[in-house]
Design an enzyme around this catalytic site. Structure first.
Site, short mmCIF file in Angstrom:
data_model
loop_
_atom_site.label_atom_id
_atom_site.label_comp_id
_atom_site.label_asym_id
_atom_site.label_seq_id
_atom_site.Cartn_x
_atom_site.Cartn_y
_atom_site.Cartn_z
N ASN A 49 0.84 -1.22 0.00
CA ASN A 49 0.00 0.00 0.00
C ASN A 49 0.87 1.26 0.00
OD1 ASN A 49 -2.42 -1.54 0.21
ND2 ASN A 49 -1.95 -1.87 2.37
N HIS A 140 -14.10 -2.51 5.97
CA HIS A 140 -12.94 -3.25 6.51
C HIS A 140 -13.28 -4.06 7.77
CE1 HIS A 140 -8.82 -3.66 8.27
NE2 HIS A 140 -8.56 -3.90 7.01
N GLU A 183 -16.24 3.38 3.78
CA GLU A 183 -14.87 3.75 3.40
C GLU A 183 -14.90 4.71 2.22
OE1 GLU A 183 -12.26 0.35 2.82
OE2 GLU A 183 -13.32 -0.75 4.37
N SER A 187 -10.86 -1.24 0.43
CA SER A 187 -9.51 -1.81 0.48
C SER A 187 -9.30 -3.00 -0.45
CB SER A 187 -9.17 -2.22 1.91
OG SER A 187 -10.08 -3.18 2.38
N ASP A 212 -13.83 5.72 6.78
CA ASP A 212 -12.45 5.23 6.88
C ASP A 212 -11.74 5.63 5.58
OD1 ASP A 212 -10.14 3.67 6.71
OD2 ASP A 212 -11.02 1.99 7.82
N HIS A 215 -7.43 4.39 2.43
CA HIS A 215 -6.87 4.26 1.07
C HIS A 215 -7.12 5.48 0.18
CE1 HIS A 215 -5.70 0.10 1.75
NE2 HIS A 215 -6.83 -0.01 2.44
N LYS A 246 -0.47 3.58 4.78
CA LYS A 246 -0.66 3.36 3.34
C LYS A 246 0.13 4.43 2.58
CE LYS A 246 -3.84 0.29 4.66
NZ LYS A 246 -3.74 0.01 6.06
C1 LIG Z 1 -9.84 0.38 5.17
C2 LIG Z 1 -8.86 -0.01 6.21
N1 LIG Z 1 -9.07 0.39 7.48
C3 LIG Z 1 -8.21 0.07 8.45
C4 LIG Z 1 -7.10 -0.68 8.21
C5 LIG Z 1 -6.20 -1.04 9.34
O1 LIG Z 1 -5.11 -0.20 9.36
P1 LIG Z 1 -3.75 -0.65 10.06
O2 LIG Z 1 -3.05 -1.54 9.12
O3 LIG Z 1 -3.04 0.63 10.34
O4 LIG Z 1 -4.15 -1.36 11.32
C6 LIG Z 1 -6.83 -1.11 6.90
C7 LIG Z 1 -5.66 -1.90 6.50
O5 LIG Z 1 -4.83 -2.40 7.07
C8 LIG Z 1 -7.74 -0.78 5.89
O6 LIG Z 1 -7.55 -1.21 4.64
#
Ligand SMILES: Cc1ncc(COP(=O)(O)O)c(C=O)c1O
Length: 403
Positions: A49, A140, A183, A187, A212, A215, A246
């Site tokens: 990412n 997610h 989101e 993802s 969220d 990305h 990311k």
């Molecule tokens: C949309 C989304 N939210 C949260 C996370 C979690 O983030 P982290 O890897 O910092 O725990 C991710 C990926 O890992 C993600 O793709």
């Protein structure tokens, strides 16, 4: 003799293996922003990412070298919060056009803290009817886990299914707080949440909107502020979660919102309260990464251009449907169906020196195992050509597979 734990472990792993779903990590050695090495062989990485190549950005590496202390030593409410953290939180809040932000060690934890905070507020007498979370089907795992762990009422709505969402909102008890979790860029699918539709829906029904932006941040919007900014829907969004892991090339996350909400995270977000504050080093690097994002737009321009080019070429050979000509997120899924098919495709790419992962259930729904290709501004034109040439040899989803 096997202990009860050994027997349970063996049975669980055998089950996964039989279904073709056993996972295993590989110890890669990064040799650059988009290259990794193993056993003396180098691979071009299309499975990270690191969308802007910031893991190796000279300004971030320079900031790393001048760091004074590594760990924060305590939770934020004890003594772990410092001026360096406050500076980073302010830089992130300004970048996101929010009143305030709070740093957390990971995006997973940030989503947990947001849900915990909303749950605590809703059950604190402010809203007498408690809370219900409405979760996009493709949101997610961390959002879903947070809601389930909290034992909250929830409904999952079809991906971007605003008609269903509107019915759920219309039928909701007036005194129950409704919270939509979605989101900006999904993802595993790389498509966008219907944020404009949600903003319109908010004019007709009261709800809290949590987005969220793991990305979308760094890729879209003014100064890379994100898709919320690019679409001009900032006013409709109550809480934004970003990850530092990311596009910003680091690790960690931040929750952004009103000053009152961020203070509520400090008071009710147990995932924040009972965890050591992120290292000051992370905070310092986050401030610098946001500054680089603001000052160097060329990285996001390039990754979007490359993503659009790859989508166009893959659509031409029938590997993906490319209906939206503007689709330019760096996440490009090639849905192949059964796990074995995705694994075989990943293996054949590996033979060509390209690292692309096969994503299988439970990360994605059964029957939608896929290659998840991610492009980075740091990929050269030559590497992109190599990717397209190798992918063109993958049997398209319509071709009968080995199941
Ligand atoms: C949309 C989304 N939210 C949260 C996370 C979690 O983030 P982290 O890897 O910092 O725990 C991710 C990926 O890992 C993600 O793709």
């Amino acid at each position: 003799m096997n202990s009860p734990l050994d027997a349970a472990v063996a049975a669980a792993l055998e089950g996964r293996d039989r279904a073709g779903l056993l996972r295993r990590r590989t110890a890669w050695r990064p040799t650059g922003p988009v290259t990794v090495e193993r056993d003396g062989r180098e691979f071009v990485n299309f499975a990270s990412n690191n969308y802007l190549g910031f893991t190796h950005h000279p300004r971030l590496l320079a900031a790393l070298r001048t760091a004074v202390n590594v760990g924060s030593g305590a939770a934020g409410l004890i003594s772990g919060h410092s001026a360096v953290h406050a500076t980073a939180e302010q830089a992130i809040a300004e970048w996101k056009s929010c009143e305030a932000a709070i740093l957390l060690p990971s995006g997973y934890q940030a989503n947990l803290a947001v849900v915990q905070t909303l749950g605590a507020i809703a059950n604190n007498g402010i809203e007498k009817g408690g809370v219900r979370f409405l979760i996009d089907k493709l949101a997610h795992a961390s959002l879903l886990d947070a809601v389930r762990l909290g034992g909250h009422a929830f409904r999952i709505f079809p991906h971007n299914g605003l008609a269903k969402l509107e019915r759920l909102l219309a039928d909701a008890p007036k005194e129950q707080l409704q919270v939509i979790l979605t989101e900006s860029i999904f993802s595993m699918d790389g498509d966008a949440g219907d944020l404009v539709g949600l903003a319109e829906l908010k004019r007709r029904h009261p709800f809290v909107l949590v987005v969220d932006e793991a990305h979308g941040s760094g890729i879209y919007g003014r100064h890379g502020a994100g898709l919320i900014d690019e679409l001009g829907v900032r006013e409709a969004v109550d809480v934004t979660v970003i990850t530092l892991s990311k596009a910003l090339g680091l690790a960690g996350a931040a929750v952004c919102g009103s000053a009152g909400f961020i203070q509520s995270v400090e008071n009710f977000g147990r995932a924040y309260i009972y965890s050591t504050a992120v290292p000051p080093l992370t905070a310092e690097l986050a401030t610098e990464a946001v500054a680089v994002c603001r000052e160097e737009p060329q990285h996001r321009h390039r990754v979007r251009m490359l993503a659009k080019r790859v989508r166009g070429e893959l659509a031409a050979v029938g590997l993906i449907k490319f209906t939206d000509q503007s689709a330019d997120s760096p996440i490009i899924p090639i849905v192949l169906g059964e796990p074995a098919r995705a694994l075989a495709a990943a293996e054949s790419l590996r033979d060509e020196g390209l690292l692309v992962v096969a994503v299988r259930p439970p990360t994605v729904p059964p029957g939608t195992s896929r290659l998840r290709v991610t492009v980075s501004a740091a990929h050269t034109d030559e590497q992109i050509k190599q990717l397209i040439a190798a992918l063109s040899l993958v049997p398209s989803p319509g071709t009968p597979g080995e199941g």
